[in-house]
Scaffold this motif. Sequence first.
Motif, mmCIF file in Angstrom:
data_model
loop_
_atom_site.group_PDB
_atom_site.id
_atom_site.type_symbol
_atom_site.label_atom_id
_atom_site.label_comp_id
_atom_site.label_asym_id
_atom_site.label_seq_id
_atom_site.Cartn_x
_atom_site.Cartn_y
_atom_site.Cartn_z
ATOM 1 N N GLY A 282 -4.131 30.787 47.711
ATOM 2 C CA GLY A 282 -3.903 29.650 46.835
ATOM 3 C C GLY A 282 -2.557 28.996 47.104
ATOM 4 O O GLY A 282 -1.730 29.508 47.865
ATOM 5 N N ASP A 283 -2.306 27.873 46.445
ATOM 6 C CA ASP A 283 -1.062 27.126 46.675
ATOM 7 C C ASP A 283 0.168 27.934 46.283
ATOM 8 O O ASP A 283 1.171 27.956 47.000
ATOM 9 N N GLN A 284 0.116 28.583 45.108
ATOM 10 C CA GLN A 284 1.282 29.348 44.679
ATOM 11 C C GLN A 284 1.541 30.526 45.606
ATOM 12 O O GLN A 284 2.682 30.807 45.962
ATOM 13 N N GLU A 285 0.482 31.218 46.001
ATOM 14 C CA GLU A 285 0.652 32.358 46.897
ATOM 15 C C GLU A 285 1.206 31.902 48.238
ATOM 16 O O GLU A 285 2.085 32.536 48.826
ATOM 17 N N ALA A 286 0.685 30.766 48.751
ATOM 18 C CA ALA A 286 1.171 30.243 50.028
ATOM 19 C C ALA A 286 2.645 29.858 49.925
ATOM 20 O O ALA A 286 3.437 30.121 50.837
ATOM 21 N N GLY A 287 3.038 29.244 48.805
ATOM 22 C CA GLY A 287 4.438 28.894 48.615
ATOM 23 C C GLY A 287 5.333 30.107 48.592
ATOM 24 O O GLY A 287 6.458 30.094 49.110
ATOM 25 N N SER A 288 4.850 31.185 48.000
ATOM 26 C CA SER A 288 5.634 32.411 47.953
ATOM 27 C C SER A 288 5.776 33.026 49.341
ATOM 28 O O SER A 288 6.841 33.544 49.697
ATOM 29 N N LEU A 289 4.709 32.982 50.140
ATOM 30 C CA LEU A 289 4.809 33.483 51.512
ATOM 31 C C LEU A 289 5.793 32.652 52.324
ATOM 32 O O LEU A 289 6.531 33.183 53.160
ATOM 33 N N LEU A 290 5.799 31.343 52.076
ATOM 34 C CA LEU A 290 6.752 30.482 52.764
ATOM 35 C C LEU A 290 8.185 30.867 52.387
ATOM 36 O O LEU A 290 9.079 30.923 53.236
ATOM 37 N N ALA A 291 8.417 31.137 51.105
ATOM 38 C CA ALA A 291 9.749 31.561 50.662
ATOM 39 C C ALA A 291 10.140 32.881 51.306
ATOM 40 O O ALA A 291 11.298 33.080 51.701
ATOM 41 N N LEU A 292 9.185 33.788 51.428
ATOM 42 C CA LEU A 292 9.449 35.072 52.062
ATOM 43 C C LEU A 292 9.797 34.885 53.535
ATOM 44 O O LEU A 292 10.734 35.509 54.050
ATOM 45 N N ALA A 293 9.061 34.009 54.214
ATOM 46 C CA ALA A 293 9.356 33.730 55.621
ATOM 47 C C ALA A 293 10.738 33.107 55.776
ATOM 48 O O ALA A 293 11.489 33.442 56.700
ATOM 49 N N TYR A 294 11.075 32.205 54.856
ATOM 50 C CA TYR A 294 12.404 31.587 54.896
ATOM 51 C C TYR A 294 13.482 32.648 54.720
ATOM 52 O O TYR A 294 14.479 32.671 55.455
ATOM 53 N N ALA A 295 13.303 33.525 53.736
ATOM 54 C CA ALA A 295 14.303 34.563 53.478
ATOM 55 C C ALA A 295 14.486 35.465 54.695
ATOM 56 O O ALA A 295 15.616 35.852 55.033
ATOM 57 N N ASN A 296 13.408 35.790 55.368
ATOM 58 C CA ASN A 296 13.517 36.610 56.575
ATOM 59 C C ASN A 296 14.236 35.870 57.696
ATOM 60 O O ASN A 296 14.992 36.461 58.476
#
Length: 597
Positions: A282-296
């Motif tokens: 979903g959109d929220q889950e995808a946004g969270s994965l994007l944030a995780l990728a950014y943090a890494n």
Amino acid sequence: MKIVFLHGVGDGNPKLEWLDGLNRGLARIDAPQVSPEAVIAPRYSHLLNTDGIKSKHPGVTYKVKNDHDSRRAFERRQARVQRMLRRSSDVRVFGLNDVPDVVVEAVQAAGISVAPGLVLKQVRRYLSNEDLRGAVLGNILDDLPSSGEIVLIGHSLGSVIAIDLLDHLPEQLHVKRFITIGSPAGSEPLHRGSDRILKRFPYARVDDWSNFLDPRDPVTAGRGLARIFPGAQDFQIGGAAKHSADLYLRHPAIARLVSETIHGVTASTETSAENAVVLRLGDQEAGSLLALAYANNVAAHISDKDTKDRYEDALDVLQDNFVQELLSVVGEGRQLPPEFAELAKGRVPSLPRRWDLTEAVTQAVVLAFTNAVDPYEIEVGEARVKSLPNLFVELGFRSGIGDKVKDAVTEVTDCLNGDKGLFGTKTRIMMAAAGVALLAAGPIGLAVAGSATAVGAAAITSSLAAFGPGGMVGGLAMLGGLASTGAVVTTAAATVRGGAPRVSLDPTSIAIQVATAHALKKVGEPHDADLWTRLALAESQISAQLNRLSTFSDEKAPAKVQLANTLSVVEKLMQFMRDNHLLPQELETIEAELAIS
């Protein structure tokens, strides 16, 4: 593995009533019973009631010079315990300070001075008598194995002794789980005039420490241990107001911790993704994965080794919490996206290619202004923006796109960098608070005056409804929700494509919106045509409010200072928009004509 139980005052619990209580708790959760042969219960009551003892204090065996890595690993394990117990409706998970310090200390100090024979007096005697401490600790150490693993449980005075014991244990003996119950060790009066126990917590020797108390238990006075001992994690339960060990240990939360340690991780402790049915992200889950990728990506660009290690360890804790918060709402038969199944196995999944260029730029700008490891605050310098080109490559775009977004963010922060009083240093990228927490919970200005709590609640409700409470508030999940749904009008994402035209007076949010418009222009995408109008309206509203307040308010009144700072930001950003041709076309034409004339 043995369970070591340290008793409180009295006869030393020779009939093992504490074990009966634990086995009742284990029966309540359908876990195997513990036999007497599996426990070590040293008795030292004869020492507690003997005067004139002479004994050498055992030496400290925990002498690690640098245990920073061990402490971070310990915190990650503590977070796992908290996640597990948070799901129990009969456990209150937080640091306990229900009773004011002055009241608690007066009550317990009175108990120590005028009630000989009570628990607190005996505790005070133990803490103040070094020979007694040495004799008790030596007696216990004689009963313990020299190596292996134990579960250490301390009740009442026994909890104080257990804490004291930790840095005197044999070097090869490891505490797999440390549990204290009904402990009085959280009271400052007990430590006055004594050589404080456990000056340095042995993070590499103890896997985790859970302290349980019933707030009606007079020995604890409703106080936890975390305020004095940084290794402790407090949990409030009921049913043990009479202070007895068997009442504490029959509680299912404590039984669950003991059972898990002895028998290993079960489905009831950490949810597994193995049997989940596949569902589209979903959109929220995808946004969270994007944030995780950014943090890494940020972590990969941090140059200082110690900072990098701390950042990565903090990110591990947040990722653990994130995964379990998501999995905890799955339940039997519920569906789960495959990306989260990968994440649950410790592998960061590839980012989905679901964002067009405008969406990707918007998300990336919000991320660049955000502390992705909130609530931890770690200064990462230019890694915030240096990570953007790699992020765009992961999203399927050319790295040159990320370079332009990086330049746009840098130019906006340079524009505002002179405002040291509001934003601090350049490398913090205008973090007046902790990243997105400022956007969600503490905007400055007229639009949310007196309603910051409501705005924060709206952000949490809209962004975390699917994730459950706790763990990621202010972190990756909140960021994913804010960046992908535009749920709060003070975020940039709400303004990119026809967002609500309300005036945003949070200076960080305004900067994000200008940086987004600037980045979109740099990559050849249309930007928000109404942004200038909203800033001009904000300028007028702030100026009008300042004029009203100045009539009666003090010169340095906080509201006036905040509004003046916000106005300064708005004016600088409006000039930035002029200089970079971000005005509506008709205004650009008029300004060009005026410049010629």
